[in-house]
Design a protein around this motif. Structure first.
Motif, mmCIF file in Angstrom:
data_model
loop_
_atom_site.group_PDB
_atom_site.id
_atom_site.type_symbol
_atom_site.label_atom_id
_atom_site.label_comp_id
_atom_site.label_asym_id
_atom_site.label_seq_id
_atom_site.Cartn_x
_atom_site.Cartn_y
_atom_site.Cartn_z
ATOM 1 N N PHE A 145 15.742 -33.779 -20.779
ATOM 2 C CA PHE A 145 15.515 -32.394 -20.383
ATOM 3 C C PHE A 145 14.868 -31.563 -21.489
ATOM 4 O O PHE A 145 14.654 -30.364 -21.311
ATOM 5 N N CYS A 146 14.599 -32.165 -22.636
ATOM 6 C CA CYS A 146 14.130 -31.384 -23.788
ATOM 7 C C CYS A 146 12.719 -31.752 -24.224
ATOM 8 O O CYS A 146 11.806 -30.958 -24.110
ATOM 9 N N MET A 147 12.525 -32.941 -24.747
ATOM 10 C CA MET A 147 11.251 -33.271 -25.384
ATOM 11 C C MET A 147 10.450 -34.338 -24.667
ATOM 12 O O MET A 147 9.437 -34.807 -25.175
ATOM 13 N N SER A 148 10.861 -34.752 -23.476
ATOM 14 C CA SER A 148 10.247 -35.940 -22.874
ATOM 15 C C SER A 148 8.777 -35.751 -22.537
ATOM 16 O O SER A 148 7.983 -36.693 -22.637
ATOM 17 N N SER A 149 8.361 -34.543 -22.138
ATOM 18 C CA SER A 149 6.944 -34.322 -21.825
ATOM 19 C C SER A 149 6.087 -34.400 -23.078
ATOM 20 O O SER A 149 4.999 -34.985 -23.075
ATOM 21 N N ALA A 150 6.558 -33.800 -24.165
ATOM 22 C CA ALA A 150 5.822 -33.882 -25.427
ATOM 23 C C ALA A 150 5.767 -35.323 -25.916
ATOM 24 O O ALA A 150 4.737 -35.773 -26.443
ATOM 25 N N ALA A 151 6.876 -36.054 -25.755
ATOM 26 C CA ALA A 151 6.897 -37.455 -26.168
ATOM 27 C C ALA A 151 5.876 -38.267 -25.380
ATOM 28 O O ALA A 151 5.127 -39.075 -25.955
ATOM 29 N N ALA A 152 5.818 -38.057 -24.069
ATOM 30 C CA ALA A 152 4.885 -38.810 -23.236
ATOM 31 C C ALA A 152 3.442 -38.474 -23.589
ATOM 32 O O ALA A 152 2.587 -39.361 -23.701
#
Length: 704
Positions: A145-152
């Motif tokens: 819910f926190c950083m997954s979009s930036a990680a992807a």
């Protein structure tokens, strides 16, 4: 200074000497010093990240060590009520609950939900427990819910995900920094000095946020877009970079691929169209491009604003494109970075809590990765489960056919923190069995069949990895209350009772040494990082493949981590949010944090001085909207979405857009912001759309 070991401690809440350690809260992992009886927090000026500065949460962190503020014994449910129990009883009930679900519904009926605040050792052993002791595919964690979009997006563009590819100390030396959807003045106050120093050095700060936050007030330029339009804004800026001749053609040719596709997408987002989509005037868009493109060096830093959207991966990709097109990546004092949120949000996603990952940021679907980790764990690679579903999908399926029927929840409070939280609460209640391990009796723990009291930051030793990729060591300073045990002990005991007697040590350094072997050769390579090195060097940056390696404070200076060494442009285009305002729900809701509370508030809401500063939820709305409602400061406001209704006092301010209301998400009950939020998922990262949904607002009296 005297550094004490666990055996030197004086007792619960009492430090026998002086211990240098780190704050339990945000991803800065600020250095602090603990001393006294009862233990007191003191400044630690030698740690380079915060240089002695602490926010109110850090200064008051010792308050949660008080026995009055936390769990001190296991609890089990009898006759609908939780009662104190022995560890043996709680463990046996948990093994029985997990085993019964697997016997009746198959291995995957047992599940794990972890947390981004767990140490690296806990995150690692939790992932191993799911795959080796339970052999279930169903494990994920609240870091999704926190950083997954930036990680992807980072992995797509650069081949690797590390929150910041450079240390914080580089920020003041950049020529221009764009902060997108980030408010460090409230979320990580000690970091604000880096942005102040940036301006003192002549650099420029641009802040992109629908609200004029305390951070935005520091900016040279504040862009105030419609929630959910950050992607269009980035595309519009790239359009102007290209049209006005600001692109770095030599850098693009030498160090990137995919520019033509990204260029074509950007050229469809001309400034006037972007103004219509975002509400940002063309002249301010042009001014932002000039500040960024004309600076010799520059950075784009994103946080939850652009990332917690159903198009968050594409949005971050568009901001990365801006860095690449202007040559502001892979060079000193330049690049894209994510301001990670949770205390171990970085390390927590590297070592096996995510459904698709194995330790070292390895893929659970890659045969070579599976073989390496299986060899460390002493099992056949074919015995490793495959990928499970993402966090919200796991929670949404609890208690249903094909879903998890017995859940172990560790270090997370989804009753408050998950999107569409009313639905998640219903699903937790529908479980055949729920066990929770936490420091306090959170709203989620109140629903459990078994509650385990866990040691916390100052009562245990372990590593975390801060937003820079710096692995640091939290040292034990005080003894926990007699009935409290570590999560490593819990996993050791559960595994043994499930028939796996080896492979789950409860000594954190032993676990970390195994983590080093499991991560060796992976993207997040910790092989050369030891407790001794971390203590001696104030942290070691990964990747660090061997003990002679110095660590890697700065990534990408020679090449990117892609197979060909080139960064990849993202061919993305704007699309609306999953839910836009309409006649029934005419306003945008966005959510966020306040300086005196943290995440779901489970711990900070037990600290009196923090509660005095931030006693409860509120609804921030523009004076024009307040006038339409006939509402004044303090009036109770009802906010309704398609998922539910929340009530909180009005906070009237002209710092927010007229079409937008804001609520902080730290509270449960009637003011729970996540009752309202939309669980629509990003197709790549599976990030829910916390940051934008459609609502209507009324005075609460009128709504009844």
């Amino acid at each position: 200074m005297t550094t004490i070991q666990a055996s030197d401690t004086a007792g619960p809440g009492q430090a026998a000497g002086t211990v240098d350690t780190h704050c339990p809260y945000c991803s800065l992992q600020c250095g602090m010093r603990l001393t006294g009886t009862p233990v007191q927090v003191r400044e630690r000026p030698d740690f380079p990240v915060n240089r002695g500065a602490l926010c109110g949460k850090g200064q008051s962190a010792a308050a949660v060590l008080s026995p009055a503020a936390r769990l001190a014994t296991p609890l089990v449910r009898d006759g609908g009520e939780l009662r104190p129990a022995s560890w043996d009883e709680a463990l046996e009930r948990t093994v029985a609950g997990l085993s019964a679900a697997q016997r009746s519904h198959g291995r995957d009926a047992a599940g794990i939900f972890g947390g981004g605040g767990l140490t690296n050792e806990k995150a690692y052993l939790l992932g191993k427990f799911a795959r080796v002791a339970l052999r279930t595919i169903n494990i994920d964690y609240n870091g999704r819910f926190c950083m997954s979009s930036a990680a992807a997006a980072g992995r797509k563009a650069f081949g690797i995900d590390r929150g910041l590819p450079f240390p914080l100390e580089d920020i003041p030396h950049s020529g221009c920094v764009i902060l997108v959807g980030s408010n460090p003045a409230e979320t990580m106050p000690p970091a604000l000095r880096y942005f102040r120093e940036l301006r003192e050095n002549g650099g420029k700060l641009i802040v992109v946020d629908p609200r004029r936050t305390r951070t935005a007030e520091l900016a040279d330029l504040h862009l105030q877009p419609v929630p959910g339009t950050d992607l269009a804004l980035a595309l519009g800026m790239l359009h102007l970079v290209i049209a006005d001749g600001h692109r770095d053609e030599a850098f693009i040719a030498k160090r990137t691929s995919g520019f033509e596709q990204a260029r074509a997408a950007a050229m469809a987002h001309w400034p006037e169209r972007v103004e219509q989509l975002t509400g940002v005037p063309v002249e301010r868009l042009t001014a932002a491009v000039s500040l960024f493109a004309e600076a010799e060096t520059g950075m784009v830093l994103t946080a939850r604003g652009p990332e917690q959207q159903s198009k968050g991966t594409d949005t971050v990709g568009a901001w990365i494109n801006l860095c690449l097109a202007t040559g502001k990546a892979g060079r000193p004092y330049s690049g894209y970075g994510c301001l990670t949120g949770q205390g171990n949000g970085q390390g927590g996603r590297e070592h096996g809590q995510k459904a698709d990952q194995l330790p070292g940021y390895r893929s659970i679907e890659d045969p070579a990765d599976r073989a390496h980790v299986a060899s460390v764990w002493g099992i056949d690679p074919d015995d490793l489960p495959r990928s499970g579903v993402s966090a919200y999908e796991l929670l949404d399926g609890l208690g249903q056919d094909g879903g998890v029927r017995a859940l172990l929840l560790m270090g997370s409070n989804p009753v408050v923190s998950a999107p569409r939280a009313g639905r998640v609460t219903e699903r937790l209640r529908a479980l055949d069995f729920l066990a929770v391990s936490d420091v306090v009796l959170s709203e989620s723990a109140e629903l459990a069949d078994v509650v385990f009291p866990s040691t916390q930051w100052a009562e245990e030793t372990g590593t975390t990895t801060n937003l820079e990729g710096r692995v640091i060591l939290r040292r034990k300073a005080v003894d926990a209350p007699e009935g409290v045990r570590s999560d490593l002990y819990l996993l050791h005991e559960l595994a043994a009772r499930l028939g796996v007697e080896k492979g789950f040590p409860d000594d954190p350094e032993e676990v970390f040494d195994e983590l080093r072997r499991a991560s060796a050769g992976g993207q997040a390579d910790y092989a050369g990082i030891s407790y001794a090195r971390v203590a001696a060097e104030d942290g070691v940056f990964w990747p660090c493949p061997d003990e002679q390696h110095a660590g890697t404070p700065r990534l990408f200076l020679d090449r990117f981590a892609t197979p060909d060494g080139r960064a990849r442009f993202a061919p993305v285009t704007h699309r609306p949010s999953a839910e836009e305002p309409d006649a029934d729900y005419p306003l945008y809701l966005t959510t966020g944090r306040v300086v005196s509370q943290y995440q779901s508030g489970a711990q900070t809401r037990r600290v009196p001085e923090l509660n005095r500063a931030a006693p409860g939820p509120f609804v921030e709305l523009h004076p024009h909207l307040a006038e339409q409602l006939g509402a004044a400061d303090g009036d109770l406001i009802a906010v309704t979405s398609r998922r539910g209704r929340a009530e909180a006092p009005a906070r009237v301010t002209d710092s927010i857009r007229q079409d937008t209301v804001f609520m902080p998400f730290h509270w449960g009950g009637a003011g729970r912001a996540n009752t309202l939020t939309n669980p629509a998922l990003d197709p790549t990262s599976k990030m829910p759309e916390f940051k934008v949904c459609a609502v209507r607002v009324e005075r609460a009296e009128a709504a009844r």
